[in-house]
Design a protein around this motif. Structure first.
Motif, short mmCIF file in Angstrom:
data_model
loop_
_atom_site.label_atom_id
_atom_site.label_comp_id
_atom_site.label_asym_id
_atom_site.label_seq_id
_atom_site.Cartn_x
_atom_site.Cartn_y
_atom_site.Cartn_z
N PHE A 187 -2.39 5.48 -6.78
CA PHE A 187 -3.25 4.24 -6.88
C PHE A 187 -4.59 4.41 -7.23
CE2 PHE A 187 -5.57 0.72 -5.24
CZ PHE A 187 -4.42 -0.63 -5.60
N TYR A 188 -4.89 3.76 -8.19
CA TYR A 188 -6.40 3.91 -8.73
C TYR A 188 -7.12 2.79 -8.72
CZ TYR A 188 -10.41 4.55 -11.72
OH TYR A 188 -11.79 4.65 -12.46
N SER A 189 -8.51 2.58 -8.37
CA SER A 189 -9.31 1.63 -8.57
C SER A 189 -10.66 2.04 -8.83
CB SER A 189 -9.38 0.54 -7.12
OG SER A 189 -10.02 1.22 -6.13
N SER A 190 -11.34 1.19 -9.96
CA SER A 190 -12.76 1.65 -10.32
C SER A 190 -13.77 1.31 -9.36
CB SER A 190 -12.93 1.07 -11.66
OG SER A 190 -12.99 -0.47 -11.73
N SER A 191 -14.99 1.64 -9.82
CA SER A 191 -16.26 1.29 -9.05
C SER A 191 -16.60 -0.25 -9.28
CB SER A 191 -17.27 2.11 -9.34
OG SER A 191 -17.52 2.17 -10.56
N TYR A 192 -15.95 -0.78 -10.54
CA TYR A 192 -16.02 -2.25 -10.87
C TYR A 192 -15.14 -3.33 -9.94
CZ TYR A 192 -18.93 0.29 -14.16
OH TYR A 192 -19.73 1.26 -14.80
N SER A 193 -14.25 -2.79 -9.47
CA SER A 193 -13.21 -3.70 -8.87
C SER A 193 -13.80 -4.89 -8.01
CB SER A 193 -12.22 -2.80 -8.03
OG SER A 193 -11.47 -1.85 -8.85
N TYR A 194 -13.10 -6.07 -8.24
CA TYR A 194 -13.58 -7.18 -7.13
C TYR A 194 -12.54 -6.79 -6.21
CZ TYR A 194 -16.12 -9.36 -11.09
OH TYR A 194 -16.86 -9.75 -12.22
N SER A 195 -13.19 -7.60 -5.01
CA SER A 195 -12.58 -7.52 -3.70
C SER A 195 -11.35 -8.46 -3.14
CB SER A 195 -13.71 -7.52 -2.65
OG SER A 195 -14.36 -8.75 -2.59
N TYR A 196 -11.02 -9.11 -4.15
CA TYR A 196 -10.25 -10.12 -3.77
C TYR A 196 -8.76 -10.28 -4.47
CZ TYR A 196 -11.57 -12.07 -8.29
OH TYR A 196 -11.73 -12.15 -9.78
N TYR A 197 -8.28 -8.80 -4.59
CA TYR A 197 -7.33 -8.42 -5.20
C TYR A 197 -6.23 -7.83 -3.97
CZ TYR A 197 -8.46 -9.32 -9.91
OH TYR A 197 -8.64 -10.08 -11.28
N SER A 198 -5.23 -8.29 -3.72
CA SER A 198 -4.13 -7.53 -2.47
C SER A 198 -3.81 -6.62 -2.78
CB SER A 198 -3.33 -8.99 -2.16
OG SER A 198 -2.37 -9.01 -3.40
N GLY A 199 -3.57 -5.84 -4.08
CA GLY A 199 -2.82 -4.72 -4.28
C GLY A 199 -1.41 -4.87 -4.15
N MET A 200 -0.65 -3.94 -3.62
CA MET A 200 0.74 -3.87 -3.70
C MET A 200 1.44 -3.73 -2.41
SD MET A 200 1.33 0.04 -4.51
CE MET A 200 1.03 1.51 -3.31
N GLU A 201 2.62 -4.30 -2.45
CA GLU A 201 3.56 -4.07 -1.14
C GLU A 201 4.99 -3.75 -1.78
OE1 GLU A 201 5.59 -6.51 2.57
OE2 GLU A 201 3.64 -7.11 1.53
N LEU A 202 5.47 -2.68 -1.42
CA LEU A 202 6.64 -2.01 -1.97
C LEU A 202 7.48 -1.61 -0.76
CD1 LEU A 202 4.78 0.66 -4.53
CD2 LEU A 202 5.62 -2.14 -4.80
N GLU A 203 8.93 -1.57 -1.22
CA GLU A 203 9.93 -1.04 -0.32
C GLU A 203 10.50 0.11 -0.75
OE1 GLU A 203 12.68 -4.28 0.51
OE2 GLU A 203 11.19 -5.48 1.46
N ALA A 204 10.59 1.05 0.08
CA ALA A 204 11.34 2.44 -0.07
C ALA A 204 12.42 2.77 0.53
CB ALA A 204 10.31 3.51 0.33
N HIS A 205 13.60 2.86 -0.42
CA HIS A 205 14.98 2.97 0.27
C HIS A 205 15.52 4.40 -0.13
CE1 HIS A 205 15.26 -1.69 0.81
NE2 HIS A 205 14.40 -1.79 0.17
N CYS A 206 16.55 4.62 0.45
CA CYS A 206 17.19 5.79 -0.35
C CYS A 206 18.60 5.31 -0.70
CB CYS A 206 17.59 6.81 0.73
SG CYS A 206 16.19 7.70 1.34
N VAL A 207 18.98 6.04 -1.74
CA VAL A 207 20.21 5.73 -2.75
C VAL A 207 20.90 6.84 -3.00
CG1 VAL A 207 19.29 3.27 -3.42
CG2 VAL A 207 19.16 5.09 -5.04
N GLY A 208 22.14 6.48 -3.49
CA GLY A 208 22.97 7.93 -3.91
C GLY A 208 23.37 8.83 -2.95
N GLY A 209 24.76 9.56 -3.13
CA GLY A 209 25.13 10.28 -2.17
C GLY A 209 25.83 9.57 -1.13
N CYS A 210 26.92 10.08 -0.71
CA CYS A 210 27.76 9.51 0.42
C CYS A 210 26.99 9.30 1.61
CB CYS A 210 28.81 10.76 0.62
SG CYS A 210 29.95 11.08 -0.63
#
Length: 204
Positions: free
Chosen positions: A166-189
């Protein structure tokens, strides 16, 4: 009274509380809820004509982890919510952090999905790599997204772990919420799916 976001009042689950705090149990991870609070000021059981207060809440999926503002971190999980360095608040300037997600079950690989809202125009971006470092194959980069500052994605590792940068510059505005992700495991019995990366050699 509470229920999934958008429910019709009168059809939700009703509970009664006479304390300053109250805990709602058995909520669904990853779901959004609307909560209506009705006041019975006369303590007479009559609330029909009294104004309800409405609250909207989001229940995170599994453990909650944030990408570090700078530096790197590794977690081992098969069920987590992954946030930008700002957490549930807007992220700040000068972020340059890496989070590696390792599956906690043998034979599984990490799947990552979710949405983002970033200051694309000032150079902020999110990248996801296949493997435990940023030297792996790049599976997603928001710089190349056709939706620019906001969007969603879904990626699956072929090696096991995934690494988020995740990268943000020194010019970024402060009203951006960013990200919300979900991590799951898949594959394999053990993950309830079919194995990944299977190779069969032979002749007929």
């Amino acid at each position: 009274e509470y229920g999934f976001s958008g429910f019709t009042p009168g059809t939700g689950t009703t509970v009664f509380a006479n304390t300053n705090s109250y805990t709602l149990n058995n909520l669904t991870e990853g779901a959004d809820y609307d909560i209506y609070i009705y006041y019975d000021c006369g303590n007479d059981g009559v609330i029909t004509n009294e104004l309800p207060a409405t609250i909207s809440v989001h229940i995170p999926y599994g453990e909650v982890h944030t990408v570090p503002t700078t530096g790197s971190q590794t977690i081992t999980t098969c069920g987590a919510t992954i946030l930008d360095p700002g957490g549930y608040s807007d992220y700040g300037q000068n972020c340059s952090g890496t989070l590696t997600i390792q599956p906690n079950s043998a034979g599984c690989v990490v799947e990552l999905s979710g949405s983002y809202y970033i200051d694309y125009w000032d150079g902020d971006y999110i990248a996801v790599y296949d493997g435990a470092t940023t030297s792996g194959t790049e599976l997603f980069n928001s710089n190349y997204s056709t939706t620019y500052e906001s969007g969603s994605f879904n990626v699956v590792s072929t090696t096991g772990p995934l690494t988020i940068y995740f990268y943000s510059s020194s010019y970024s505005y402060s009203y951006y919420s960013g990200m919300e992700l979900e991590a799951h495991c898949v594959g394999g019995c053990s993950c309830g799916g079919s194995p990944y990366g299977v190779m069969v050699n032979g002749s007929v």
